[in-house]
Design an enzyme around this catalytic site. Sequence first.
Site, PDB file in Angstrom:
ATOM      1  N   HIS A  62       0.819  -1.218   0.000  1.00 50.55           N
ATOM      2  CA  HIS A  62       0.000   0.000   0.000  1.00 50.55           C
ATOM      3  C   HIS A  62       0.855   1.272   0.000  1.00 50.55           C
ATOM      4  CE1 HIS A  62       0.115   0.054   4.555  1.00 50.55           C
ATOM      5  NE2 HIS A  62       0.059   1.352   4.348  1.00 50.55           N
ATOM      6  N   SER A  98       3.971   2.367   8.408  1.00 47.99           N
ATOM      7  CA  SER A  98       3.785   1.327   7.417  1.00 47.99           C
ATOM      8  C   SER A  98       5.074   1.120   6.663  1.00 47.99           C
ATOM      9  CB  SER A  98       2.682   1.714   6.445  1.00 47.99           C
ATOM     10  OG  SER A  98       1.464   1.313   6.975  1.00 47.99           O
ATOM     11  N   ASP A 132       1.039  -7.652   2.589  1.00 48.51           N
ATOM     12  CA  ASP A 132       1.152  -6.240   2.213  1.00 48.51           C
ATOM     13  C   ASP A 132       2.622  -5.824   2.033  1.00 48.51           C
ATOM     14  OD1 ASP A 132       0.848  -3.539   1.835  1.00 48.51           O
ATOM     15  OD2 ASP A 132      -0.589  -3.258   3.468  1.00 48.51           O
TER      16      ASP A 132
HETATM   17  N1  ARG Z   1      -4.688   0.723   7.508  1.00 46.70           N
HETATM   18  C1  ARG Z   1      -3.377   0.689   6.949  1.00 46.70           C
HETATM   19  C2  ARG Z   1      -2.715   2.099   7.019  1.00 46.70           C
HETATM   20  O1  ARG Z   1      -3.252   2.976   7.612  1.00 46.70           O
HETATM   21  C3  ARG Z   1      -3.353   0.114   5.585  1.00 46.70           C
HETATM   22  C4  ARG Z   1      -4.052   0.901   4.536  1.00 46.70           C
HETATM   23  C5  ARG Z   1      -3.990   0.365   3.144  1.00 46.70           C
HETATM   24  N2  ARG Z   1      -5.041  -0.558   2.834  1.00 46.70           N
HETATM   25  C6  ARG Z   1      -6.311  -0.223   2.446  1.00 46.70           C
HETATM   26  N3  ARG Z   1      -7.169  -1.176   2.238  1.00 46.70           N
HETATM   27  N4  ARG Z   1      -6.701   1.002   2.254  1.00 46.70           N
HETATM   28  O2  ARG Z   1      -2.094   2.616   6.146  1.00 46.70           O
HETATM   29  N1  ASP Z   2      -1.221   1.595   7.836  1.00 47.75           N
HETATM   30  C1  ASP Z   2      -0.524   2.679   8.466  1.00 47.75           C
HETATM   31  C2  ASP Z   2       0.491   3.358   7.563  1.00 47.75           C
HETATM   32  O1  ASP Z   2       0.306   3.455   6.376  1.00 47.75           O
HETATM   33  C3  ASP Z   2       0.085   2.227   9.733  1.00 47.75           C
HETATM   34  C4  ASP Z   2      -0.825   2.463  10.881  1.00 47.75           C
HETATM   35  O2  ASP Z   2      -1.557   3.475  10.875  1.00 47.75           O
HETATM   36  O3  ASP Z   2      -0.778   1.676  11.812  1.00 47.75           O
HETATM   37  O4  ASP Z   2       1.453   3.947   8.003  1.00 47.75           O
END
Ligand code: ARG
Ligand code: ASP
Length: 721
Positions: A86, A649, A222
């Site tokens: 991502h 991330s 990921d």
């Molecule tokens: N929650 C994670 C972060 O904040 C992964 C986000 C990417 N994935 C998604 N389905 N949008 O970045």
């Molecule tokens: N998914 C998040 C990021 O892109 C990480 C988090 O918020 O825990 O940095």
Amino acid sequence: MYTLKALITTFILSIAGISFAGEGMWLPLLLKALNEEEMQAMGMKITAEDIYSINRGSLKDAIAHFGGFCTSEVISDQGLLLTNHHCGYRQIQSHSTVENNLLKNGYWAKDQSEELANPGLFAMFIDRIDDVTEKALAGVTDEMDSRERQSTIDKNLEMIKTEYTLGQFQDLKIRPFYHGNQYFAFTTTSYPDVRLVGTPPEAIGKFGADTDNWEWPRHTGDFAIFRIYAGPNNEPAEYSPENKPYNPKHHLPISLDGVEEGDFTMVFGFPGRTNQYLPSIAVEQIVNKLNPAKIAIRDKALKIVDAYMREDEKTRIQYASKFASIANYWKKWIGESQGLEKTNAIAKKKKFEKEFIEKNEGNEKYLNLLPQFEELYKKNQDFAFTRDYFNEVAGRNVELLSIAGIFGRLIDRYENNGEEEYNAYLQRVVAYLSGFYKNYRSDIDKEVFQALVEMYATNVNQKFVPGELTMRANPNGYSSLADKLYDNSSFTSEEKTMAVLNLPAEEAIAKIKEDPVYKLSSSWSSMIDEKVNAEFNANKEQIDELQRTYMKAIMETFPKKRFYPDANSTMRVTYGQVAGYKPKDGVCYTPVTYLDGVIEKYVPGDYEFDVPEELIKLYDAGDFGQYADTNGKVPICFLGSNHTSGGNSGSPAIDAHGNLIGLNFDRVWEGTMSDINYDKSICRNIMVDARYILFIVDKMAGATHLVDEMTLVHPKRPMKK
Ligand code: ARG
Ligand code: ASP
């Protein structure tokens, strides 16, 4: 055996009265003083100097800020760079078309000549960190007002900068910590040639997509792999076909031995922003007012876009990245609000505040802080709410309005800085717009406009609603207004927009100024600037000032407590253990998931839960190579009590010996409030197991040459005699 060891460690730690770490994001250069002892008591076998050293290669030399928004780490002596799928999403998408869809099919460069360049992307390393608090605050007194204080500091920072000699790709970033009570300087080196080496298909890299996002149990692979390229002498260099793979000062070895509950873990990266020291009144405002508004707006916009994305493949690709990023925080805010309520964050803050007041009896200055917060937050509420509403509608979700905002800045350049600057900015705008229109459908955007403008007019204080947007002006709904604007605007397609921008400056500006969407955007945003942002900023300045004093005050009031600075996109270390959690009564989550779980979730053809055929074949054949756990299963993800945030991330999860065991990419739903109120009982970070990554690269993609570049180790195997 390891579990026993973990138990003993827990026991020793609790006897010693040391907090069982998890909470805190620490500065690498202060680990020796503040954390080393605790980290080692928790099982870490290396030293603070092994993690951060300015005299020799250390772990920090393998960690890079990825594009300024994610973290990445070097995993070979030829600059191979690991980060999340991502995090590289935009790049992967930019190389994708319907015919050659890297998102869908994945991509693996067969050799270095096939690694794909990504203009604009960079990897930034930290050369050194210095505490410059004394110099930054020289001459600053308590009597100064905030302007005077800031201008003194600004002058000091300029002075400090003159003490450093920097190369072309180096930079010095001086940042306030503890809300302005301390300052640290980061010397950085950026490498601007970062190429895409390989990515699994979305069905692995984004498996579970938005349904599983922010949730456990998780089965997402990921990850994506890039490579840093450098000039002839291994120095940073702009992209050139002559560039060579970068040879780092350190790269992380990868452990094939995996993790068990209780194992020490450390996550090293660039968390973006946290707010651990807010007063209760601020948290109340977030939970009751601001989060619900932002959630509702995105909820509406996402539903509209989702329906179109499900209709055809082209639209799905076009909107994939935008949708994911809007959906991401929409879901995070929902989890955050629920978590804050569930852990009684407001009540806990109030209790803490009571203690703070009791301890400061007789100290006028500190006793005034909380009532002042109260007053200011209340005074600011309507402005904060409207500002959030406007930014979400006009700055984020209605795309034509955000484009109009860019034209506003373009005109500004011309009128304030002259034609030369206008032309320079115009070039950037044109480059941006060609990417923008590739992924834009004005019919979808019009529907979003119609829905969101109606929400704005309904929910925002009427004095902040422009005349033409009021309900009174649109008694039959907003559809004819949307038609009128979108049908008559020159900005609904690239062709029409470029026809305007190609005109001589004067004419182009005249055309922009008569465009109906531009007119709305410009009068609406001027009104917001004048009536909302001006007030908001003035209040915010005072709130920040109070927050600085409050931070200082709580550090003085509780001198035995160890405080960590809020995240500010600078390099931090957080550490904890592999740990499951209890999300609710009667439910207990274990900390590791396996490939069996991927197959359990498999829904053939589904856009979130499809599984690539090759993976199913490997699963059926039990062909796991050296990547299975001792139980014979391929591990997918695991949980830890490391305190991470957005920006973490792509951060490496590192074991007791300094080896890579996983890749951080998310947090659990119940614990997303960790940015405001970390609670070690339910705050967990989610990591992909390094062995799953290697399994996919080696067994599924057949990119064995990449695994050969890496350093694989077995730290848990008994040493051979
Ligand atoms: N929650 C994670 C972060 O904040 C992964 C986000 C990417 N994935 C998604 N389905 N949008 O970045
Ligand atoms: N998914 C998040 C990021 O892109 C990480 C988090 O918020 O825990 O940095």
